[in-house]
Design an enzyme around this catalytic site. Structure first.
Site, PDB file in Angstrom:
ATOM      1  CB  CYS A   1      12.383 -30.406  43.998  1.00  0.00           C
ATOM      2  SG  CYS A   1      11.597 -29.488  45.321  1.00  0.00           S
TER       3      CYS A   1
ATOM      4  CB  CYS B   1      12.717 -26.828  43.866  1.00  0.00           C
ATOM      5  SG  CYS B   1      13.229 -27.803  45.303  1.00  0.00           S
TER       6      CYS B   1
END
Length: 97
Positions: free
Chosen positions: A22, A25
């Site tokens: 991600c 993230c």
């Protein structure tokens, strides 16, 4: 699981739900690292990889990542989804102190 239950039952806890693949993230990780250092002793921070812990992600109804969940004495009190700058993260956490 026993340790997890014991740790989250005390004070304010922030759980960062993320995945290694991600992008947002990865952008959020250094921000949370900085905030966790500033709030050491006041807030406990944990990272949970949703790919490795799908049951925990389901328990907190995590549908999108990154997601921050704030717990107070083991109870979920707030959630924030997506990347946010440090100022926003600090305000998000301060609301629960």
């Amino acid at each position: 699981d026993v340790q997890y239950d014991e740790v989250i039952s005390k004070g304010v806890v922030v759980i960062d739900f993320f995945a290694n693949w991600c992008g947002p993230c990865k952008m959020l990780a250094p921000v949370l690292e900085e905030v966790s250092e500033e709030y050491a002793g006041k807030v406990n921070f944990f990272n949970v990889d949703v790919d490795e812990n799908p049951d925990l992600a389901m328990q907190y109804k995590i549908m999108n990542i990154p997601a921050l969940v704030v717990l107070k004495k083991g109870e979920k009190v707030d959630t924030q989804v997506g990347f946010a700058p440090k100022e926003n993260i600090v305000e998000f956490i301060k609301k629960q102190l």
